[in-house]
Design a protein around this motif. Structure first.
Motif, short mmCIF file in Angstrom:
data_model
loop_
_atom_site.label_atom_id
_atom_site.label_comp_id
_atom_site.label_asym_id
_atom_site.label_seq_id
_atom_site.Cartn_x
_atom_site.Cartn_y
_atom_site.Cartn_z
N ALA A 1 30.56 50.90 52.59
CA ALA A 1 29.90 49.76 53.31
C ALA A 1 28.42 50.25 53.32
CB ALA A 1 30.42 49.75 54.68
N VAL A 2 27.85 49.10 53.23
CA VAL A 2 26.17 49.24 53.21
C VAL A 2 25.78 49.66 54.60
CG1 VAL A 2 23.98 47.85 52.97
CG2 VAL A 2 25.90 47.60 51.28
N GLY A 3 24.75 50.37 54.51
CA GLY A 3 24.31 51.05 55.83
C GLY A 3 25.17 52.53 56.46
N GLU A 4 26.14 52.64 55.65
CA GLU A 4 26.88 53.56 56.11
C GLU A 4 27.15 54.93 55.21
OE1 GLU A 4 28.98 53.55 59.01
OE2 GLU A 4 28.28 51.91 59.40
N GLU A 5 27.35 56.20 55.68
CA GLU A 5 27.32 57.29 54.85
C GLU A 5 28.60 56.96 53.67
OE1 GLU A 5 27.75 60.82 57.19
OE2 GLU A 5 25.84 60.62 57.87
N PRO A 6 28.42 57.35 52.50
CA PRO A 6 29.49 57.26 51.38
C PRO A 6 30.75 58.12 51.98
CG PRO A 6 27.64 58.73 50.58
CD PRO A 6 27.20 58.27 52.16
N ASP A 7 31.80 57.57 51.51
CA ASP A 7 33.20 58.39 51.68
C ASP A 7 33.25 59.51 50.76
OD1 ASP A 7 35.87 58.39 52.56
OD2 ASP A 7 36.54 57.33 50.91
N LYS A 8 33.77 60.29 51.02
CA LYS A 8 34.16 61.68 50.28
C LYS A 8 32.95 62.66 50.04
CE LYS A 8 38.26 60.13 49.00
NZ LYS A 8 39.47 60.50 50.12
N TRP A 9 31.85 61.97 50.62
CA TRP A 9 30.63 62.95 50.51
C TRP A 9 30.22 63.53 52.00
CZ3 TRP A 9 27.83 63.77 46.22
CH2 TRP A 9 28.17 63.29 44.83
N ARG A 10 29.41 64.70 51.93
CA ARG A 10 28.97 65.16 52.97
C ARG A 10 27.41 65.66 52.61
NH1 ARG A 10 33.62 67.17 51.43
NH2 ARG A 10 32.54 69.05 50.23
N ILE A 11 26.63 64.98 53.39
CA ILE A 11 25.28 64.92 53.24
C ILE A 11 24.73 65.68 54.62
CG2 ILE A 11 23.09 63.87 52.70
CD1 ILE A 11 24.87 61.81 51.41
N GLY A 12 23.97 66.88 54.51
CA GLY A 12 23.46 67.45 55.95
C GLY A 12 22.28 68.14 55.72
N GLY A 13 21.87 68.67 56.94
CA GLY A 13 20.74 69.58 57.08
C GLY A 13 19.53 68.49 56.67
N ASN A 14 18.66 69.12 56.04
CA ASN A 14 17.38 68.20 55.85
C ASN A 14 17.53 67.04 54.70
OD1 ASN A 14 17.09 69.42 53.19
ND2 ASN A 14 15.84 70.83 53.87
N HIS A 15 18.79 66.87 54.35
CA HIS A 15 19.37 65.76 53.63
C HIS A 15 19.91 64.43 54.26
CE1 HIS A 15 17.71 68.41 50.37
NE2 HIS A 15 18.14 67.56 49.24
N LYS A 16 19.59 63.57 53.97
CA LYS A 16 20.35 62.26 54.66
C LYS A 16 20.60 61.10 53.58
CE LYS A 16 19.51 63.84 58.81
NZ LYS A 16 20.25 65.18 59.00
N GLY A 17 21.81 60.61 53.76
CA GLY A 17 22.09 59.53 52.78
C GLY A 17 23.01 58.33 53.17
#
Length: 173
Positions: free
Chosen positions: A100-116
């Motif tokens: 979904a547009v505007g959401e975090e991608p499925d199966k991915w973990r993005i954290g700390g000083n990185h956002k996605g």
């Protein structure tokens, strides 16, 4: 200006009539509007990482991140195990098309000083891509984007892997 730090964009005067002596009159150049998608691909035979006593096959994730503060669009991420023999795709959800547009991608973990977040490709609004922003450099344990390989597969020593992706630089280093 956030991205005019010597590693990317230059400074430009926001308004030709502005007072050049005032810092707020300046901004990072809008390189992103002129940036194009580039495809990157490389192959390598997996071997010891030098830190785990040669136990490379304990790794089951693909990790990427920025080397410093910045942002980019990324798409079509692929990790092919044994590309010359029995090629096997090891990435889950490397196209972000079902997210979904505007959401975090499925199966991915993005954290700390990185956002996605998943966004529409500005050059092709039918395509979903991942917009990654980082406020600092990646690290191997927290500050990055990662996904577990398909079927929880392990990286195998002495096996060739081909990593490829498309990226569009938006700003920063």
């Amino acid at each position: 200006a956030e991205y005019a730090d010597g590693g990317g964009a230059s400074l430009e005067l926001r308004d030709p009539w502005a007072d050049n002596a005032r810092p707020e009159s300046w901004a990072a150049s809008e390189v992103a509007t002129r940036s194009t998608w580039n495809t990157y691909s490389y192959r390598m035979i997996a071997g010891s990482d030098g830190f785990t006593n040669g136990v490379t096959d304990r790794y089951r994730e693909f990790i990427f991140g920025l080397l410093d503060a910045g942002e980019l669009l990324i798409d079509d991420i692929s990790v092919i195990e044994d590309p010359q023999g029995l090629p096997t795709q090891r990435i889950q959800n490397g196209t972000f098309q079902q997210d979904a547009v505007g959401e975090e991608p499925d199966k991915w973990r993005i954290g700390g000083n990185h956002k996605g977040l998943v966004v529409l490709d500005p050059d092709n609004p039918q395509s979903h891509v991942l917009h990654v922003k980082a406020t600092g450099a990646l690290e191997d344990r927290l500050n990055h984007a990662e996904t577990t390989l398909v079927d929880n597969a392990r990286i195998r020593d002495d096996v060739e892997y081909e990593i490829s992706f498309r990226a569009k630089w938006l700003g920063g280093s």
